[in-house]
Design a protein around this motif. Sequence first.
Motif, PDB file in Angstrom:
ATOM      1  N   VAL A 170       1.674   2.844   8.078  1.00  0.00           N
ATOM      2  CA  VAL A 170       0.505   3.432   7.401  1.00  0.00           C
ATOM      3  C   VAL A 170       0.503   4.950   7.530  1.00  0.00           C
ATOM      4  O   VAL A 170      -0.427   5.604   7.041  1.00  0.00           O
ATOM      5  CB  VAL A 170      -0.823   2.850   7.952  1.00  0.00           C
ATOM      6  CG1 VAL A 170      -0.795   1.331   7.917  1.00  0.00           C
ATOM      7  CG2 VAL A 170      -1.117   3.348   9.357  1.00  0.00           C
ATOM      8  N   ALA A 176      -5.606  -1.182   4.721  1.00  0.00           N
ATOM      9  CA  ALA A 176      -6.714  -1.653   5.557  1.00  0.00           C
ATOM     10  C   ALA A 176      -6.673  -3.174   5.688  1.00  0.00           C
ATOM     11  O   ALA A 176      -6.912  -3.729   6.770  1.00  0.00           O
ATOM     12  CB  ALA A 176      -8.048  -1.210   4.961  1.00  0.00           C
ATOM     13  N   ALA A 188      -5.100   2.599   0.133  1.00  0.00           N
ATOM     14  CA  ALA A 188      -5.945   2.559   1.329  1.00  0.00           C
ATOM     15  C   ALA A 188      -6.498   1.146   1.558  1.00  0.00           C
ATOM     16  O   ALA A 188      -6.537   0.652   2.692  1.00  0.00           O
ATOM     17  CB  ALA A 188      -7.090   3.563   1.198  1.00  0.00           C
ATOM     18  N   LEU A 198       0.874   4.109  -2.843  1.00  0.00           N
ATOM     19  CA  LEU A 198       0.577   5.491  -2.475  1.00  0.00           C
ATOM     20  C   LEU A 198       1.635   6.450  -2.984  1.00  0.00           C
ATOM     21  O   LEU A 198       1.340   7.566  -3.427  1.00  0.00           O
ATOM     22  CB  LEU A 198       0.466   5.599  -0.952  1.00  0.00           C
ATOM     23  CG  LEU A 198       0.011   6.942  -0.385  1.00  0.00           C
ATOM     24  CD1 LEU A 198      -1.431   7.211  -0.784  1.00  0.00           C
ATOM     25  CD2 LEU A 198       0.143   6.947   1.133  1.00  0.00           C
ATOM     26  N   PHE A 229      -4.501   6.036  -4.751  1.00  0.00           N
ATOM     27  CA  PHE A 229      -4.807   6.347  -3.350  1.00  0.00           C
ATOM     28  C   PHE A 229      -5.769   5.311  -2.780  1.00  0.00           C
ATOM     29  O   PHE A 229      -5.580   4.805  -1.669  1.00  0.00           O
ATOM     30  CB  PHE A 229      -5.421   7.743  -3.238  1.00  0.00           C
ATOM     31  CG  PHE A 229      -5.934   8.076  -1.862  1.00  0.00           C
ATOM     32  CD1 PHE A 229      -5.075   8.569  -0.881  1.00  0.00           C
ATOM     33  CD2 PHE A 229      -7.276   7.891  -1.528  1.00  0.00           C
ATOM     34  CE1 PHE A 229      -5.543   8.864   0.392  1.00  0.00           C
ATOM     35  CE2 PHE A 229      -7.748   8.178  -0.262  1.00  0.00           C
ATOM     36  CZ  PHE A 229      -6.888   8.676   0.698  1.00  0.00           C
ATOM     37  N   TRP A 230      -6.813   4.968  -3.529  1.00  0.00           N
ATOM     38  CA  TRP A 230      -7.803   4.000  -3.051  1.00  0.00           C
ATOM     39  C   TRP A 230      -7.215   2.592  -3.009  1.00  0.00           C
ATOM     40  O   TRP A 230      -7.546   1.816  -2.104  1.00  0.00           O
ATOM     41  CB  TRP A 230      -9.042   4.043  -3.940  1.00  0.00           C
ATOM     42  CG  TRP A 230      -9.709   5.384  -3.920  1.00  0.00           C
ATOM     43  CD1 TRP A 230      -9.797   6.278  -4.942  1.00  0.00           C
ATOM     44  CD2 TRP A 230     -10.359   6.002  -2.796  1.00  0.00           C
ATOM     45  NE1 TRP A 230     -10.450   7.422  -4.537  1.00  0.00           N
ATOM     46  CE2 TRP A 230     -10.807   7.278  -3.226  1.00  0.00           C
ATOM     47  CE3 TRP A 230     -10.603   5.610  -1.486  1.00  0.00           C
ATOM     48  CZ2 TRP A 230     -11.491   8.148  -2.381  1.00  0.00           C
ATOM     49  CZ3 TRP A 230     -11.272   6.490  -0.636  1.00  0.00           C
ATOM     50  CH2 TRP A 230     -11.715   7.736  -1.085  1.00  0.00           C
ATOM     51  N   THR A 238      -4.102  12.035   3.186  1.00  0.00           N
ATOM     52  CA  THR A 238      -5.481  12.416   3.492  1.00  0.00           C
ATOM     53  C   THR A 238      -5.561  13.863   3.972  1.00  0.00           C
ATOM     54  O   THR A 238      -6.429  14.634   3.534  1.00  0.00           O
ATOM     55  CB  THR A 238      -6.074  11.484   4.564  1.00  0.00           C
ATOM     56  OG1 THR A 238      -6.043  10.140   4.076  1.00  0.00           O
ATOM     57  CG2 THR A 238      -7.502  11.874   4.898  1.00  0.00           C
ATOM     58  N   ILE A 244      -0.580   7.358   4.589  1.00  0.00           N
ATOM     59  CA  ILE A 244      -1.987   7.492   4.193  1.00  0.00           C
ATOM     60  C   ILE A 244      -2.645   8.638   4.945  1.00  0.00           C
ATOM     61  O   ILE A 244      -3.497   9.362   4.409  1.00  0.00           O
ATOM     62  CB  ILE A 244      -2.757   6.171   4.421  1.00  0.00           C
ATOM     63  CG1 ILE A 244      -4.016   6.126   3.537  1.00  0.00           C
ATOM     64  CG2 ILE A 244      -3.146   5.984   5.863  1.00  0.00           C
ATOM     65  CD1 ILE A 244      -3.751   5.864   2.101  1.00  0.00           C
ATOM     66  N   GLY A 263       0.815  -1.208   0.000  1.00  0.00           N
ATOM     67  CA  GLY A 263       0.000   0.000   0.000  1.00  0.00           C
ATOM     68  C   GLY A 263       0.845   1.253   0.000  1.00  0.00           C
ATOM     69  O   GLY A 263       0.529   2.230  -0.690  1.00  0.00           O
TER      70      GLY A 263
END
Length: 353
Positions: A253, A282, A278, A147, A274-275, A260, A256, A143
């Motif tokens: 993390v 998660a 995320a 990102l 980005f999604w 944001t 992120i 992730g």
Amino acid sequence: MHPRHNAAFTALLAAALFGATTPLAKELLGTLSPFMVAGLFYLGSGVGLSIGILFRRLRRSAGERENESRIQFAEVPWLLGAIAAGGVAGPALLMFGLSTTSAATSSLLLNLEGVFTAFIAWVVFRENVDLQIFLGMVAIVAGGVALSWQSGAGAVSPGALLVVAACVSWAVDNNLTRKVSTNDAMTIACLKGLVAGSVNLGIAFFAGAHLPGAVRTAAAMLTGFAGYGVSLVLFVIALRNLGTARTGAYFSVAPIFGVTLSLILWPEMPSLLFWVAAALMALGIWLHIRERHEHPHTHEVLAHNHRHRHDEHHQHTHDFEWDGEEPHTHPHQHAPITHTHAHFPDIHHRHSH
């Protein structure tokens, strides 16, 4: 809140505060030199926590002050090593690396800190890892890569190698800090901030930099107090309760939260990456939170000093008059015990498997 969820929340809150520092730095500090930024952030951390420690001591009774946890002489080398690696070497290597490395490449490489932290914890300090935790770490790192990925990320260069070396330094810092994490988290973070801040400011002044105006200096130090000071206190507490690799995974993390906050300060439609990032992070957090590591294990005799309640691991008498208040702090010894329950590699469960 369940103790395991509480520990995870502590680590995630540390990540959120640290991650928010990057966009705030961009907004507040403008064109200051990198060493000046690092110096003010770290010094703000150290000074702010020093004030907090002073107020805390003034509020405590004489008996509480007498029993509060103090760093033992045998632990000093671990703490000095952590400060040298994470507060001095890490920032210096990063700043030199950034001077010749693109922002895109640097962002990608900084994700290696979590990988190196876990690798050292698992290989050098023999911290427990199972497939689920490993896959969670992979998801979180993936992730972070998604990102920070940008087209045009350059190939490996000498500057990039310096950024990698900075990640190794912070990974060493994280693992060494675990060795002193039973001590007061505010004291550890305060010492790191004061030393790292002084060193980085010294380098900045030697290079010809000057302090900004009073408003920007205060803003920088306040940002450092929250993003470096309070964040590090929470990180040390998480180390105490989760172990190094798991805390490092949660802390990974942080980007992120930074992205944001950037989207809030400078509104724009988030990109598809980005999604994706995320979702991967998660997934990694979910894999870590749902961990249940349980087996028969034996606690050897252990003597230390930290804040505790009289749970199944703390069945001891007191050599002073105790009013029954919990949690409390005093030197205590653990008797040998063998039992079975779910646990993390915290300060009471650093056993082999």
